[in-house]
Design a protein around this motif. Sequence first.
Motif, PDB file in Angstrom:
ATOM      1  N   THR A 201       0.820  -1.203   0.000  1.00  0.00           N
ATOM      2  CA  THR A 201       0.000   0.000   0.000  1.00  0.00           C
ATOM      3  C   THR A 201       0.860   1.261   0.000  1.00  0.00           C
ATOM      4  O   THR A 201       0.621   2.188  -0.779  1.00  0.00           O
ATOM      5  CB  THR A 201      -0.943   0.004   1.215  1.00  0.00           C
ATOM      6  OG1 THR A 201      -1.748  -1.178   1.166  1.00  0.00           O
ATOM      7  CG2 THR A 201      -1.828   1.225   1.225  1.00  0.00           C
TER       8      THR A 201
ATOM      9  N   ALA B   9       2.201   5.997  -7.235  1.00  0.00           N
ATOM     10  CA  ALA B   9       1.104   6.750  -7.843  1.00  0.00           C
ATOM     11  C   ALA B   9       1.338   8.254  -7.706  1.00  0.00           C
ATOM     12  O   ALA B   9       1.042   9.027  -8.634  1.00  0.00           O
ATOM     13  CB  ALA B   9      -0.224   6.361  -7.201  1.00  0.00           C
ATOM     14  N   THR B  10       1.877   8.679  -6.569  1.00  0.00           N
ATOM     15  CA  THR B  10       2.191  10.099  -6.377  1.00  0.00           C
ATOM     16  C   THR B  10       3.259  10.550  -7.362  1.00  0.00           C
ATOM     17  O   THR B  10       3.147  11.624  -7.967  1.00  0.00           O
ATOM     18  CB  THR B  10       2.661  10.339  -4.922  1.00  0.00           C
ATOM     19  OG1 THR B  10       1.642   9.889  -4.034  1.00  0.00           O
ATOM     20  CG2 THR B  10       2.958  11.802  -4.681  1.00  0.00           C
TER      21      THR B  10
ATOM     22  N   THR C 180       1.231   3.713  -3.245  1.00  0.00           N
ATOM     23  CA  THR C 180       0.805   5.100  -3.057  1.00  0.00           C
ATOM     24  C   THR C 180       1.921   6.061  -3.451  1.00  0.00           C
ATOM     25  O   THR C 180       1.682   7.064  -4.139  1.00  0.00           O
ATOM     26  CB  THR C 180       0.383   5.344  -1.593  1.00  0.00           C
ATOM     27  OG1 THR C 180      -0.684   4.449  -1.275  1.00  0.00           O
ATOM     28  CG2 THR C 180      -0.054   6.777  -1.367  1.00  0.00           C
TER      29      THR C 180
END
Length: 163
Positions: free
Chosen positions: A14, A21-22, A18
């Motif tokens: 996770t 993706a950022t 994340t």
Amino acid sequence: MPSLRQRVLAVSRTLILTLAATLLLINLAAILYGVFMRYLAGGAPIWTDELARFLIIATVMLAAGAVWVEGGHMRVALIERLLPRALARVLNLYQWLLTLVLALGGAWFSYRYALSVGMFTTSGLGISRTIPLMSLPLGFALLAWHALWYGPAPLPTITEEVA
């Protein structure tokens, strides 16, 4: 109740996805800024192309371990399905050890390389080449981390449904 291994993998996946993706969103913003500046404002700064290139490499390297654990990478699992159960376990152990060795070797060699080019700067951003290249050893180390926690179990496969 999930085991420690499952919890560590879930939290790690996770966090890493994340972060990836950022980085992808920042990459998109840099590309859009470059396009806007090039076609609407008359000239794009050179750093936008270089930043986009470094960010996409960092995104892929950071996400590789999490994607490997999910079975979302490209692979053919035909041999595993055709082998007897005992031989399939041996193949899984071999694949796991090979992944660990290659990931740790990639982390080591890319770390040494990133440090060796520290005296050079990038052409667009003007920063030490070590900074963007550190995404390689970090990505390889995260792949080794995920592989180590996952263990020599069979990787999940994504199957297509036939209509």
